[in-house]
Design a protein around this motif. Structure first.
Motif, PDB file in Angstrom:
ATOM      1  N   GLY A 186      -2.810   8.159   3.072  1.00 18.31           N
ATOM      2  CA  GLY A 186      -2.763   9.419   2.339  1.00 18.31           C
ATOM      3  C   GLY A 186      -1.992  10.454   3.131  1.00 18.31           C
ATOM      4  O   GLY A 186      -1.655  10.239   4.298  1.00 18.31           O
TER       5      GLY A 186
ATOM      6  N   HIS B  59     -15.312   0.680   0.981  1.00 14.89           N
ATOM      7  CA  HIS B  59     -15.406   1.131  -0.405  1.00 14.89           C
ATOM      8  C   HIS B  59     -15.647   2.634  -0.505  1.00 14.89           C
ATOM      9  O   HIS B  59     -15.438   3.232  -1.542  1.00 14.89           O
TER      10      HIS B  59
ATOM     11  N   PHE C  16     -13.882   4.784   0.746  1.00 12.68           N
ATOM     12  CA  PHE C  16     -12.578   5.436   0.714  1.00 12.68           C
ATOM     13  C   PHE C  16     -11.846   5.114  -0.576  1.00 12.68           C
ATOM     14  O   PHE C  16     -10.659   4.887  -0.577  1.00 12.68           O
TER      15      PHE C  16
ATOM     16  N   CYS D 187      -3.635   7.351   8.199  1.00 15.15           N
ATOM     17  CA  CYS D 187      -3.881   5.918   8.049  1.00 15.15           C
ATOM     18  C   CYS D 187      -5.300   5.638   8.527  1.00 15.15           C
ATOM     19  O   CYS D 187      -5.607   5.864   9.702  1.00 15.15           O
TER      20      CYS D 187
ATOM     21  N   LEU E  78       0.893  -1.152   0.000  1.00  7.12           N
ATOM     22  CA  LEU E  78       0.000   0.000   0.000  1.00  7.12           C
ATOM     23  C   LEU E  78       0.931   1.201   0.000  1.00  7.12           C
ATOM     24  O   LEU E  78       1.866   1.257   0.804  1.00  7.12           O
TER      25      LEU E  78
ATOM     26  N   THR F 126      -9.324   8.794  -2.584  1.00  9.68           N
ATOM     27  CA  THR F 126      -9.510   9.815  -1.556  1.00  9.68           C
ATOM     28  C   THR F 126      -8.379  10.823  -1.596  1.00  9.68           C
ATOM     29  O   THR F 126      -7.231  10.458  -1.746  1.00  9.68           O
TER      30      THR F 126
ATOM     31  N   ALA G 107       1.459   5.609  -0.435  1.00 12.54           N
ATOM     32  CA  ALA G 107       0.922   6.965  -0.508  1.00 12.54           C
ATOM     33  C   ALA G 107       2.088   7.921  -0.680  1.00 12.54           C
ATOM     34  O   ALA G 107       3.023   7.915   0.120  1.00 12.54           O
TER      35      ALA G 107
ATOM     36  N   VAL H 134      -6.820   0.396   5.543  1.00  8.31           N
ATOM     37  CA  VAL H 134      -7.609   0.347   4.315  1.00  8.31           C
ATOM     38  C   VAL H 134      -7.269   1.504   3.379  1.00  8.31           C
ATOM     39  O   VAL H 134      -7.514   1.429   2.183  1.00  8.31           O
ATOM     40  N   LYS H 135      -6.681   2.582   3.920  1.00  5.94           N
ATOM     41  CA  LYS H 135      -6.326   3.723   3.083  1.00  5.94           C
ATOM     42  C   LYS H 135      -5.186   4.497   3.717  1.00  5.94           C
ATOM     43  O   LYS H 135      -5.158   4.703   4.924  1.00  5.94           O
TER      44      LYS H 135
ATOM     45  N   ASP I 188       1.237  -4.960   1.718  1.00  2.96           N
ATOM     46  CA  ASP I 188      -0.199  -5.193   1.570  1.00  2.96           C
ATOM     47  C   ASP I 188      -0.491  -6.636   1.944  1.00  2.96           C
ATOM     48  O   ASP I 188      -0.150  -7.557   1.206  1.00  2.96           O
TER      49      ASP I 188
END
Length: 140
Positions: free
Chosen positions: A95, A132, A134, A104, A39, A137, A41, A92-93, A54
């Motif tokens: 940025g 979903h 996110f 996070c 994952l 984003t 960013a 899950v995300k 991941d």
């Protein structure tokens, strides 16, 4: 000749009627990192890059891999800035904010915001979040 564009050099590429050259300024300092297994960013404007393995992707275990995932923060050139042992739950995300804070979002609704040096603040979005929701984003 009017309307005829002469190729300026063999190392240049053409996009429509404009030529451009993309020289390599430096090589990435990290080695042997397959980004497709992480994952990732990247902060805007050449800021830091965060990555964590991941766990939804099958990976061959290697000698240097630890059982506990590590959240790594690099400069845009691949120099390691910080590593955080990750035992907080599934991300899950990832940025970055405009002020270069790493955000996070975890599967359980927890949001952890890290300063580049590893200091952390956290809050919760609640027990039920729609993963979903996110999708693509952008953090401000």
């Amino acid at each position: 000749m009017v309307g005829h564009i002469v190729h300026p050099a063999t190392s240049w590429d053409q996009m429509q009627n404009i030529f451009y050259c993309k020289p390599e300024i430096y090589s990435m300092l990290w080695r042997n990192i397959d980004l497709s297994k992480y994952l990732i960013a990247g902060a805007p404007n050449g800021g830091p890059i965060a990555l964590i393995r991941d766990d939804r992707k099958i990976q061959v275990v290697q000698k240097q891999m630890t059982a506990t995932p590590v959240l790594s923060i690099y400069t845009a050139s691949g120099k390691l800035l910080n590593q955080i042992q990750w035992d907080k739950g599934r991300i899950v995300k990832l940025g970055w904010t405009k002020s270069e804070r790493l955000v996070c979002i975890l599967e359980d609704g927890t949001v952890r915001i890290y300063h580049i040096n590893g200091e952390c603040n956290q809050f919760s979005l609640g027990k039920v979040i729609d993963v979903h929701a996110f999708g693509p984003t952008r953090f401000s």
